[in-house]
Design an enzyme around this catalytic site. Sequence first.
Site, short mmCIF file in Angstrom:
data_model
loop_
_atom_site.label_atom_id
_atom_site.label_comp_id
_atom_site.label_asym_id
_atom_site.label_seq_id
_atom_site.Cartn_x
_atom_site.Cartn_y
_atom_site.Cartn_z
N ILE A 163 37.91 -71.53 31.31
CA ILE A 163 38.40 -72.49 31.20
C ILE A 163 36.95 -73.45 30.25
CG2 ILE A 163 38.71 -74.05 32.60
CD1 ILE A 163 39.97 -72.10 33.36
N GLU A 250 51.43 -77.52 23.87
CA GLU A 250 50.64 -77.03 23.90
C GLU A 250 50.17 -76.01 22.67
OE1 GLU A 250 49.94 -75.30 27.96
OE2 GLU A 250 50.81 -76.99 28.34
C1 FAD Z 1 37.53 -69.74 24.03
C2 FAD Z 1 38.44 -69.91 24.92
C3 FAD Z 1 39.07 -70.90 25.84
C4 FAD Z 1 40.00 -70.69 26.40
N1 FAD Z 1 40.56 -71.70 27.43
C5 FAD Z 1 41.31 -71.45 28.38
C6 FAD Z 1 41.47 -72.83 29.18
O1 FAD Z 1 41.25 -73.65 29.63
N2 FAD Z 1 42.30 -72.24 29.93
C7 FAD Z 1 43.02 -71.42 30.53
O2 FAD Z 1 43.25 -71.16 31.51
N3 FAD Z 1 42.75 -70.32 29.92
C8 FAD Z 1 42.34 -70.39 28.67
N4 FAD Z 1 41.87 -69.38 28.24
C9 FAD Z 1 41.91 -67.96 28.09
C10 FAD Z 1 43.23 -67.13 27.33
O3 FAD Z 1 43.74 -68.88 27.92
C11 FAD Z 1 43.68 -66.52 27.58
O4 FAD Z 1 42.23 -65.41 27.12
C12 FAD Z 1 45.52 -65.58 26.80
O5 FAD Z 1 45.48 -66.27 27.46
C13 FAD Z 1 45.04 -63.91 27.32
O6 FAD Z 1 44.47 -64.25 28.39
P1 FAD Z 1 43.82 -62.86 29.24
O7 FAD Z 1 42.36 -63.09 28.20
O8 FAD Z 1 43.63 -62.21 30.05
O9 FAD Z 1 43.98 -61.32 27.95
P2 FAD Z 1 45.14 -60.42 28.38
O10 FAD Z 1 46.69 -60.89 29.24
O11 FAD Z 1 44.89 -58.69 29.54
O12 FAD Z 1 45.80 -59.53 27.18
C14 FAD Z 1 45.04 -58.63 26.52
C15 FAD Z 1 46.37 -58.05 25.12
O13 FAD Z 1 47.46 -57.51 25.36
C16 FAD Z 1 47.75 -57.64 24.84
N5 FAD Z 1 49.37 -58.61 25.76
C17 FAD Z 1 49.22 -58.77 26.98
N6 FAD Z 1 50.55 -59.01 26.97
C18 FAD Z 1 51.26 -58.27 26.43
C19 FAD Z 1 52.36 -58.46 26.49
N7 FAD Z 1 53.83 -58.33 27.52
N8 FAD Z 1 52.73 -57.66 25.23
C20 FAD Z 1 52.38 -57.29 24.21
N9 FAD Z 1 51.00 -57.52 23.96
C21 FAD Z 1 50.78 -57.68 24.79
C22 FAD Z 1 47.41 -59.41 24.74
O14 FAD Z 1 47.97 -59.91 23.62
C23 FAD Z 1 46.17 -59.14 23.69
O15 FAD Z 1 46.29 -58.37 22.87
C24 FAD Z 1 40.63 -69.27 26.92
C25 FAD Z 1 40.53 -68.11 26.32
C26 FAD Z 1 39.17 -68.31 25.35
C27 FAD Z 1 38.57 -67.07 24.86
#
Ligand code: FAD
Length: 385
Positions: A163, A250
Site C-alpha cells: 500500500i 488512475e
Molecule cells: C510499489 C507498489 C505500489 C503499490 N501500491 C498499491 C496501492 O497503493 N494500493 C493497492 O491496493 N495496491 C498497490 N500495489 C499492488 C499492485 O496493484 C499489485 O501488485 C498489482 O495489481 C498486481 O497484483 P499482484 O501483485 O497480486 O499480482 P498477481 O495478480 O498475482 O499477478 C501475477 C502475474 O500474473 C498475471 N496475471 C494475473 N491475472 C492475469 C490474467 N487474468 N491474465 C493474464 N495474466 C494475469 C499478472 O499480470 C502478473 O504478471 C502496489 C504494488 C507495488 C509493487
Amino acid sequence: MDALNIPRPAWITEDLVLLEEQTRRFVSTEFTPNIERWNDAGMYGREVWTKAGAAGLLCPAIPEDYGGVGGSFAHEVVINRELSLGGFDSFGAPLHSGIVAPYILHYGTEEQKRRWLPKLVTGELVGAIAMSEPGTGSDLQGVRTTAKKSGNGYVLNGSKTFITNGQHANLIVVVAKTDPGAGAKGVSLMVVEADNAPGFRRGRKLKKLGLESADTSELFFEDVKLPPENLLGTEEGQGFAQLMKDLPRERLIVVVHAQAMIERAIALTIPYVKERKAFGKPIMDFQNTQFVLAECKSEATISRVFHDHCIERYLKGELDTVTASMAKYWITDLQGKIIDRCLQLFGGYGYMEEFPISRLYRDARVMRIYAGSNEIMKVIIARSL
Ligand SMILES: Cc1cc2nc3c(=O)[nH]c(=O)nc-3n(C[C@H](O)[C@H](O)[C@H](O)COP(=O)(O)OP(=O)(O)OC[C@H]3O[C@@H](n4cnc5c(N)ncnc54)[C@H](O)[C@@H]3O)c2cc1C
C-alpha cells in the site's frame, strides 16, 4: 527539461504554465535539498505533505467548496510531471490527489466530502487506497478483508499489502466485502481514519527494487470498529462499480508519470553522450548512439502525442477504459525499453547509484505491474475486439 521540443498541447493554458513554474520552484527548494535524507530514511518527511498542501500542490482538482482551488485533472498532470521531471517519482501525491480524493469527491456523501476533502487538500490527511492483499492483487473480487455489520456500524478484519503511503496515511480507503457471498456486488469501500482506529496496525515498510523512499507498506485491520458514516457513499455493495468507474483516470496518472520519466531519461542522456569520450571522440559521434537516441526521441514523441490525446479526451469526459488501458500498457512498456537503452549509453556509470539514470531504471519497473498489470490491460483491450 524538454527533451522532445514539441509545442505545448492546447490543454496547457496560461495558468497551467504558471503552475508549472511554481511547482518547479517548490520542488527545487523543498524537495531537492532533502532527497538524500529521505532516501536514507526510506521515506519522505511527513512535513513535506503539509508544505505541498500549503503551496496548493495537493488535490488541485477539488472544488473550492471543499477547500480546493477548483482546478481540473490538467492541474494534476502539470504537478505530477514536474515532480517526476525533478526526480521525485516516489512521492505519493499523485495517488493522494488523483485517486483517493476523487473517490471521496465522486462517491462520498456531502458530510463525508466536508469532513475529509479540506484536510486532504492541506495535507493534514494523507490518503491511501488499500485494495491489494497478500493473496490477491489483479483479481480484486478475491479480496478476503471483510466489513461485517455490527449494530448499525461495521467491524473490519483483514490485511493489505503493497500500500502506497502506508506509513504516513491517515485516511485509508479500504476495499472490503460487506457481503462475501455476493461476488462483485458484495464489495464496499470503507474509510478508515487511522489516527483513531483501535485494531488498525501498520506493518513493515517494504523493501523494494526501486522507489525506495516511497513508504509502500503492509496494513492490518483487526476488529476495527467503523461507524456507518465510514462506508463510502450511502449504499453497501457499490465498491466494485466505484473502483471501475475511476479506472481510466488512475491509468492516465501512470501514463503521465511514465511519459515524464521517458523524457527525463532522454534529457539526462543527451548531454552525457556529448561530454563522454571514447576512442578520442564523444560517444555522441558514434552512429549507434545517434541512431539509438533518434529512435528513443521518435518513439517518445509518438507516445507523447497519444498521452496528450488521452488527457484531452479525459478532460472532455470522453476517455474510455479501453483507450486508457492501451495507453497504460503501451507507454509503460516503452518506458522500460527507452530507459534501458539510455542507461546502456552511460556504460558502467549507468549502473552507479549517483547517476540518476540508474534510479530511473529501477523506479520504472513497477509501472508495468501496478495500477492493473500490463497483462490485465491487454485482457481489457482484448474484450473490445
Ligand atoms: C510499489 C507498489 C505500489 C503499490 N501500491 C498499491 C496501492 O497503493 N494500493 C493497492 O491496493 N495496491 C498497490 N500495489 C499492488 C499492485 O496493484 C499489485 O501488485 C498489482 O495489481 C498486481 O497484483 P499482484 O501483485 O497480486 O499480482 P498477481 O495478480 O498475482 O499477478 C501475477 C502475474 O500474473 C498475471 N496475471 C494475473 N491475472 C492475469 C490474467 N487474468 N491474465 C493474464 N495474466 C494475469 C499478472 O499480470 C502478473 O504478471 C502496489 C504494488 C507495488 C509493487
